[in-house]
Scaffold this active site. Structure first.
Site, PDB file in Angstrom:
ATOM      1  CE  LYS A  47      -2.893  10.122 -11.071  1.00  0.00           C
ATOM      2  NZ  LYS A  47      -1.664   9.120 -10.927  1.00  0.00           N
ATOM      3  CE1 TYR A  50      -6.506   9.497 -10.676  1.00  0.00           C
ATOM      4  CE2 TYR A  50      -6.888  11.282 -12.342  1.00  0.00           C
ATOM      5  CZ  TYR A  50      -6.342  10.233 -11.794  1.00  0.00           C
ATOM      6  OH  TYR A  50      -5.840   9.210 -12.696  1.00  0.00           O
ATOM      7  CG  ASP A  78      -1.862   1.083   1.200  1.00  0.00           C
ATOM      8  OD1 ASP A  78      -1.647   2.085   0.490  1.00  0.00           O
ATOM      9  OD2 ASP A  78      -2.826   1.128   2.415  1.00  0.00           O
ATOM     10  CB  SER A  81      -3.399  12.031 -15.144  1.00  0.00           C
ATOM     11  OG  SER A  81      -4.812  12.071 -15.575  1.00  0.00           O
TER      12      SER A  81
END
Length: 246
Positions: free
Chosen positions: A154, A150, A56, A137
């Site tokens: 990124k 998100y 993890d 991304s």
């Protein structure tokens, strides 16, 4: 015969990471990490010979255990590919998104790779050589208000790549950022049809969705040293999405 170069690919059981691990396994001794899908990781090991490690990436203990394992199994660490990442468990409008989701994505997508890189970079700097790839991304600069956490994670990771590229260039360690666009993976499965429609309508100059192998080819160029005088370079693997036109 000299040993193969050593590589770590995080988040390699599925999607982009799996494609990268497959590509690198041809020339490198690869340690591939997974978080929950041991079945997929076992398949990867059977098909490529990669070592697999449960990790993890948001856990300091797991990161330290991963690098200890790498130190025992690899003569040296030549390449680190920071690929592991997650999407929000539930897409929510920016005004409704939760702190819990934000914390989870920042821990996994940003904090984890940032500090894994710190540990790996120390070893590479001592050796005077190495390559590090951050898989970010197009969401690093493209707004999606239904998954803001998100995008923030990124965008932060993109800066992390730039910071390490600057810090390590003088040590012989080359750092790169790869920004995938719309890539066919499990992460987009629920919205794949919508993306396909947008692509057909002209969203991408190259009228197709990307595949994991497209990203793996960019990693291949880095791994083979073809971009060694391009410290900090951002590779847009996005079918031309980053282009602006009138």
């Amino acid at each position: 015969m000299s040993p193969k170069p050593g590589a770590i690919v995080t988040g390699a059981s599925r999607g982009i990471g799996r494609a990268i691990a497959f590509e690198l396994a041809r020339t490198h001794d690869v340690i591939a990490t997974y978080r929950g899908r041991r079945d997929a990781a076992e398949e990867l090991r059977a098909e490529t010979g990669c070592e697999i490690v449960q990790c993890d990436i948001s856990s300091r203990a797991d990161r330290e255990a991963l690098l200890r394992f790498a130190g025992e199994r690899l003569p040296r660490l030549d390449l680190l590919v920071n690929n592991a990442g997650i999407a929000p468990r539930e897409r929510r409008d920016l005004l409704e998104a939760t702190e819990e989701s934000f914390d989870e994505l920042i821990a996994t997508n940003l904090k984890g790779p940032h500090f894994l890189t710190q540990q790996a970079a120390r070893r590479m700097a001592e050796a005077g050589a190495g390559r590090i790839v951050f898989v970010t991304s197009i969401s690093a600069y493209t707004v999606s208000v239904n998954r803001g956490e998100y995008c923030v994670s990124k965008a932060g990771l993109s800066m992390s790549a730039a910071l390490y590229a600057q810090r390590l260039a003088g040590c012989g360690v080359k750092v790169f950022e790869i920004r995938p666009g719309i890539i066919r993976t499990d992460m987009i499965a629920k919205v794949e049809r919508i993306y396909e429609e947008k692509i057909a309508a002209g969203l991408l100059p190259q009228r197709r969705m990307g595949e994991g192998s497209d990203v793996a080819k960019a990693v291949r160029a880095i791994a083979d040293g073809l971009l060694d005088y391009c410290a900090g370079q951002v590779l847009n693997v996005d079918g031309g999405f980053h282009l602006r036109s009138l």
